[in-house]
Design a protein around this motif. Structure first.
Motif, PDB file in Angstrom:
ATOM      1  N   ILE A 219     -21.109 -94.592 -72.420  1.00 36.54           N
ATOM      2  CA  ILE A 219     -21.380 -94.018 -70.942  1.00 36.54           C
ATOM      3  C   ILE A 219     -21.654 -92.537 -71.055  1.00 36.54           C
ATOM      4  N   ASP A 220     -22.642 -92.018 -70.507  1.00 38.19           N
ATOM      5  CA  ASP A 220     -22.036 -90.405 -70.347  1.00 38.19           C
ATOM      6  C   ASP A 220     -21.875 -90.321 -68.447  1.00 38.19           C
ATOM      7  N   LEU A 221     -21.746 -89.510 -67.614  1.00 38.42           N
ATOM      8  CA  LEU A 221     -21.481 -89.247 -66.382  1.00 38.42           C
ATOM      9  C   LEU A 221     -22.410 -88.385 -65.941  1.00 38.42           C
ATOM     10  N   SER A 222     -23.489 -87.931 -66.105  1.00 37.37           N
ATOM     11  CA  SER A 222     -24.480 -86.844 -65.910  1.00 37.37           C
ATOM     12  C   SER A 222     -25.273 -87.118 -64.475  1.00 37.37           C
ATOM     13  N   GLY A 223     -25.456 -86.418 -63.863  1.00 41.94           N
ATOM     14  CA  GLY A 223     -26.397 -86.515 -62.408  1.00 41.94           C
ATOM     15  C   GLY A 223     -25.308 -86.890 -61.377  1.00 41.94           C
ATOM     16  N   TRP A 224     -24.311 -86.630 -61.474  1.00 44.07           N
ATOM     17  CA  TRP A 224     -23.544 -86.824 -59.845  1.00 44.07           C
ATOM     18  C   TRP A 224     -22.401 -86.370 -59.890  1.00 44.07           C
ATOM     19  N   SER A 225     -22.434 -85.445 -59.143  1.00 42.48           N
ATOM     20  CA  SER A 225     -20.824 -85.344 -58.580  1.00 42.48           C
ATOM     21  C   SER A 225     -19.975 -86.003 -59.111  1.00 42.48           C
ATOM     22  N   PRO A 226     -18.273 -85.558 -60.025  1.00 45.20           N
ATOM     23  CA  PRO A 226     -17.229 -86.888 -59.747  1.00 45.20           C
ATOM     24  C   PRO A 226     -17.037 -87.495 -58.795  1.00 45.20           C
ATOM     25  N   PRO A 256     -22.292 -77.189 -64.366  1.00 44.26           N
ATOM     26  CA  PRO A 256     -21.011 -77.868 -65.400  1.00 44.26           C
ATOM     27  C   PRO A 256     -20.109 -77.359 -64.907  1.00 44.26           C
ATOM     28  N   ASP A 257     -19.982 -76.366 -63.687  1.00 40.37           N
ATOM     29  CA  ASP A 257     -18.856 -75.653 -63.318  1.00 40.37           C
ATOM     30  C   ASP A 257     -18.721 -76.400 -61.939  1.00 40.37           C
ATOM     31  N   ARG A 258     -19.958 -76.890 -61.037  1.00 40.67           N
ATOM     32  CA  ARG A 258     -19.382 -77.662 -59.947  1.00 40.67           C
ATOM     33  C   ARG A 258     -19.305 -78.555 -60.893  1.00 40.67           C
ATOM     34  N   TRP A 259     -19.775 -79.349 -61.590  1.00 36.64           N
ATOM     35  CA  TRP A 259     -19.298 -80.367 -62.096  1.00 36.64           C
ATOM     36  C   TRP A 259     -17.580 -80.815 -62.719  1.00 36.64           C
ATOM     37  N   LEU A 260     -17.156 -79.759 -63.277  1.00 37.40           N
ATOM     38  CA  LEU A 260     -15.846 -80.192 -63.977  1.00 37.40           C
ATOM     39  C   LEU A 260     -15.096 -79.683 -62.309  1.00 37.40           C
ATOM     40  N   ALA A 261     -15.081 -79.034 -61.661  1.00 44.50           N
ATOM     41  CA  ALA A 261     -14.954 -78.778 -60.344  1.00 44.50           C
ATOM     42  C   ALA A 261     -13.999 -80.066 -59.826  1.00 44.50           C
ATOM     43  N   ASP A 262     -15.092 -80.847 -59.413  1.00 47.59           N
ATOM     44  CA  ASP A 262     -14.858 -82.452 -58.990  1.00 47.59           C
ATOM     45  C   ASP A 262     -14.561 -83.196 -59.958  1.00 47.59           C
ATOM     46  N   PHE A 263     -14.509 -83.030 -60.961  1.00 51.57           N
ATOM     47  CA  PHE A 263     -14.172 -83.939 -61.770  1.00 51.57           C
ATOM     48  C   PHE A 263     -12.281 -83.292 -61.944  1.00 51.57           C
ATOM     49  N   ALA A 264     -12.396 -82.135 -61.649  1.00 53.29           N
ATOM     50  CA  ALA A 264     -10.332 -81.932 -61.417  1.00 53.29           C
ATOM     51  C   ALA A 264      -9.627 -82.408 -60.419  1.00 53.29           C
ATOM     52  N   GLU A 265     -10.588 -83.127 -59.489  1.00 55.23           N
ATOM     53  CA  GLU A 265      -9.921 -83.656 -58.496  1.00 55.23           C
ATOM     54  C   GLU A 265      -9.745 -85.232 -58.657  1.00 55.23           C
ATOM     55  N   LEU A 266     -10.697 -86.060 -59.743  1.00 60.70           N
ATOM     56  CA  LEU A 266     -10.813 -86.991 -59.582  1.00 60.70           C
ATOM     57  C   LEU A 266      -9.657 -87.777 -60.390  1.00 60.70           C
ATOM     58  N   ASP A 267      -9.101 -89.278 -59.978  1.00 63.01           N
ATOM     59  CA  ASP A 267      -7.529 -89.696 -61.069  1.00 63.01           C
ATOM     60  C   ASP A 267      -7.927 -90.176 -61.889  1.00 63.01           C
ATOM     61  N   ILE A 268      -7.956 -89.124 -63.300  1.00 57.77           N
ATOM     62  CA  ILE A 268      -8.190 -89.869 -64.148  1.00 57.77           C
ATOM     63  C   ILE A 268      -7.093 -89.090 -65.220  1.00 57.77           C
ATOM     64  N   LYS A 269      -6.465 -90.128 -65.802  1.00 65.01           N
ATOM     65  CA  LYS A 269      -5.064 -89.663 -66.418  1.00 65.01           C
ATOM     66  C   LYS A 269      -5.162 -88.347 -67.320  1.00 65.01           C
ATOM     67  N   PRO A 270      -4.500 -87.668 -67.778  1.00 62.30           N
ATOM     68  CA  PRO A 270      -4.295 -86.554 -68.101  1.00 62.30           C
ATOM     69  C   PRO A 270      -3.939 -86.554 -69.584  1.00 62.30           C
ATOM     70  N   GLU A 271      -3.866 -87.989 -70.487  1.00 64.93           N
ATOM     71  CA  GLU A 271      -4.493 -88.302 -71.694  1.00 64.93           C
ATOM     72  C   GLU A 271      -5.815 -88.930 -71.970  1.00 64.93           C
ATOM     73  N   VAL A 272      -6.496 -89.229 -71.100  1.00 66.91           N
ATOM     74  CA  VAL A 272      -7.612 -88.974 -70.792  1.00 66.91           C
ATOM     75  C   VAL A 272      -8.978 -88.147 -70.621  1.00 66.91           C
ATOM     76  N   ARG A 273      -8.521 -87.464 -70.104  1.00 64.77           N
ATOM     77  CA  ARG A 273      -9.355 -85.823 -69.838  1.00 64.77           C
ATOM     78  C   ARG A 273      -9.910 -85.437 -70.759  1.00 64.77           C
ATOM     79  N   PRO A 274      -8.898 -85.232 -72.208  1.00 61.21           N
ATOM     80  CA  PRO A 274      -9.828 -84.770 -73.670  1.00 61.21           C
ATOM     81  C   PRO A 274     -10.866 -85.494 -74.050  1.00 61.21           C
TER      82      PRO A 274
END
Length: 290
Positions: A219-226, A256-274
Motif C-alpha cells: 500500500i502506498d500512502l499518496s494522495g492524502w495528507s497523513p 513531499p514537504d507538506r506530506w512529511l510535515a504531517d507524517f511527523a505528527e502521526l502516531d507511528i512507531k520510531p522503528e517503523v518510520r524508516p
C-alpha cells in the motif's frame, strides 16, 4: 543511486507535462484535480525540475504518467520520454511506465520493450481513468509480461480527484478502483508485485484485507495528507503491514514537504518510520537487498 544517502523514496509522483508542453490530462480534468486538492498555485514541473526538487531534499522519486487515450481521447506523454528524462537524473528518479490495457497484445509487447530497452522499473494503472476493471481478462497478457519481468504494478485505488465536480465526473467510474478487484490479479499472478495506491476511500478495509492476505501486495500512502489517514490504516501500518506500506506524495498536487510535515505528527512507531519512508520501497524496487 546511492540509497544509503537518501532520506526517503517517494513511490508516487506524476509527470504532468512533456518537454514540448503537452499535458498528461485534458485541461478540464487537470483543472478539476487542482480544485479538488485545493492546489490553487498548482503548476506542472518538468521532469528535470522534479529531479532538482527531490535532489535538494535528498530523496528519490518514482515518476510516471497515465495512458488514458482509449477512454479520454487525450494522447499520453510518451513513456520513452519519461524513461529517458529519468535516466538523465538516475541519482534521484526512477521511471515507471503507463500502458493502456485496451491496447491488447500490443500493450504486452510495448511493456516488454519499455523494460528491456528503456530501463522502466514498473507500471502504473488507473482503472477509473483508463475505464477498465483490473480483473478484466483483456489485461491479463499485460500482467503476465509484467510479472515475468519482475517489476511492480501500481494500481490507483479509491476515489479520484480527477473529474471531481465535472458533470458526470468526466465519465470516470469510481467502481473500477475498488481494491478488491485487484485481489483477483494477486491470485492469478502470484509473483506479481502489486502496489495499491492511496488510502482507498471508501474501501480502506478492503485494501488492508488484500494487503494482509496476499504476500506481494503493498500500500502506498499518496494522495492524502497523513493527518487525514483512517485510524485503521495507521494501526496496520504500525503492525501487520509495517514492511508493506510505502511513502508516496502524489507530487505535484501534494508536495513531499507538506506530506512529511504531517507524517511527523502521526502516531507511528520510531522503528517503523524508516521502513515506510525508504526501506520498504528500496527492497520492493530492487534498490536494496532483502
Amino acid at each position: 543511486m546511492l540509497v544509503d544517502d537518501l532520506v526517503a523514496i517517494d513511490v508516487h509522483t506524476h509527470a504532468e507535462v512533456s518537454a514540448s508542453g503537452h499535458p498528461s490530462l485534458a485541461p478540464e480534468l487537470l483543472a478539476a484535480s487542482a480544485a479538488y486538492f485545493k492546489a490553487h498555485d498548482h503548476r506542472q514541473p518538468t521532469i528535470p525540475e522534479m529531479a532538482a526538487h527531490y535532489r535538494e531534499r535528498r530523496m528519490a522519486a518514482v515518476v510516471f504518467t497515465v495512458d488514458t487515450e482509449h477512454a479520454t481521447g487525450h494522447p499520453p506523454i510518451a513513456n520513452e520520454e519519461v524513461a529517458e528524462a529519468c535516466a538523465e537524473h538516475a541519482d534521484v528518479l526512477i521511471p515507471f511506465a503507463s500502458v493502456d490495457p485496451w491496447r491488447g497484445k500490443a500493450a504486452a509487447r510495448l511493456a516488454r520493450r519499455l523494460v528491456e530497452d528503456h530501463g522502466v522499473r514498473g507500471f502504473k494503472f488507473h482503472p477509473s481513468l483508463q475505464d477498465f476493471s483490473p480483473d478484466d481478462r483483456m489485461a491479463y497478457p499485460l500482467y503476465d509480461v509484467i510479472e515475468e519481468l519482475g517489476v511492480p504494478a501500481l494500481f490507483h485505488t479509491g476515489q479520484t480527484g480527477i473529474g471531481a465536480g465535472v458533470p458526470g465526473g468526466g465519465g470516470i467510474r469510481l467502481k473500477y478502483s475498488n481494491p478488491m478487484l485487484v485481489d483477483d490479479v494477486a491470485v492469478d499472478f502470484p509473483e506479481l508485485r502489486i502496489i495499491l495506491a492511496h488510502p482507498s476511500f471508501p474501501w480502506q478495509d478492503e485494501a488492508l484485507a488484500v494487503a494482509t492476505h496476499k504476500p506481494h501486495v503493498y500500500i502506498d500512502l499518496s494522495g492524502w495528507s497523513p493527518k487525514y489517514f483512517p485510524p485503521q490504516l495507521v494501526r496496520y501500518a504500525n503492525s501487520l503491514l509495517k514492511k508493506k506500506v510505502l511513502f508516496g506524495s502524489d507530487y505535484p498536487v501534494i508536495t513531499p514537504d507538506r506530506w512529511l510535515a504531517d507524517f511527523a505528527e502521526l502516531d507511528i512507531k520510531p522503528e517503523v518510520r524508516p521502513l515506510i519512508l525508504k526501506e520498504n520501497a528500496a527492497r520492493l524496487l530492487g534498490l536494496a537487498k532483502d
